[in-house]
Design a protein around this motif. Sequence first.
Motif, PDB file in Angstrom:
ATOM      1  N   CYS A 139      31.568  47.506  54.261  1.00  0.00           N
ATOM      2  CA  CYS A 139      30.560  47.301  53.211  1.00  0.00           C
ATOM      3  C   CYS A 139      29.667  46.084  53.444  1.00  0.00           C
TER       4      CYS A 139
ATOM      5  N   ASN B  19      35.341  42.849  48.026  1.00  0.00           N
ATOM      6  CA  ASN B  19      34.633  43.810  47.179  1.00  0.00           C
ATOM      7  C   ASN B  19      35.657  44.767  46.563  1.00  0.00           C
TER       8      ASN B  19
ATOM      9  N   CYS C  36      32.824  42.287  56.242  1.00  0.00           N
ATOM     10  CA  CYS C  36      33.534  43.567  56.172  1.00  0.00           C
ATOM     11  C   CYS C  36      32.754  44.629  56.942  1.00  0.00           C
TER      12      CYS C  36
ATOM     13  N   CYS D 109      39.295  43.537  51.636  1.00  0.00           N
ATOM     14  CA  CYS D 109      37.911  43.180  51.348  1.00  0.00           C
ATOM     15  C   CYS D 109      37.829  42.604  49.940  1.00  0.00           C
TER      16      CYS D 109
ATOM     17  N   CYS E  56      35.737  48.414  47.597  1.00  0.00           N
ATOM     18  CA  CYS E  56      35.798  48.705  49.032  1.00  0.00           C
ATOM     19  C   CYS E  56      37.241  48.694  49.508  1.00  0.00           C
TER      20      CYS E  56
HETATM   21 ZN   LIG Z   1      34.252  45.813  52.214  1.00  0.00          ZN
END
Ligand SMILES: [Zn+2]
Length: 152
Positions: free
Chosen positions: A31, A45, A28, A43, A48
Motif C-alpha cells: 500500500c 495501515n 509497505c 503494516c 492493509c
Molecule cells: Zn500496507
Amino acid sequence: MTTKTPVPAIEGWFTLDREAPALLGTRCVACGTYSFPRETYFCKNPDCLGREFDEVPLSRRGTVWSFTNNCFQPPAPYMSPEPFEPYTIAAVELATEQMVVLGQVVPGFALEDLHAGLEVELVLDTLYEDDDHEYLVWKWQPVTAAAEGADR
Ligand SMILES: [Zn+2]
C-alpha cells in the motif's frame, strides 16, 4: 580535533553520510505506507494486510509541526552528555511520507527560534561520547535564509 570513531547511537535507523544523512524507514510494498522506525511484521495501515517492506531513506527536509524543550536528564537507557544540558525537541512533518518524526534540534536554537511550519533539515550530531567513540544521532537543523542562499 577528534580521533574518536563515529558510530550510530542506534544501529540501522539512519545512514552515516555526514554530508547528507537520511533516516531509514520502510515502505509497505502493498500500500505504500511509510514507517519509521522500520516496520518488520505488520503494516501500520489498518486496512492493509501487507507483510513486505522496502527499506527506504526518508525525506531529509520537513516542517516543524510541534516543539518543546527538555530540561530534565532522561533516565536510562537513554544516553545523554554529562553534565546534562537542556535541549529542544521538534516533531517534524515529512510531506512525502505523511508522518511526524521526533528529534532533537541542533544546539543553538531555543524555543523562541522555532515556529510551526519552519523548514528543517536532517543532520548528524554527537549524542554522547566515550573514550573511543563518538555516538551519533539525527537532529533537526533549521534551514536558514543564509544557508538557502549558499545552496544556490
Ligand atoms: Zn500496507
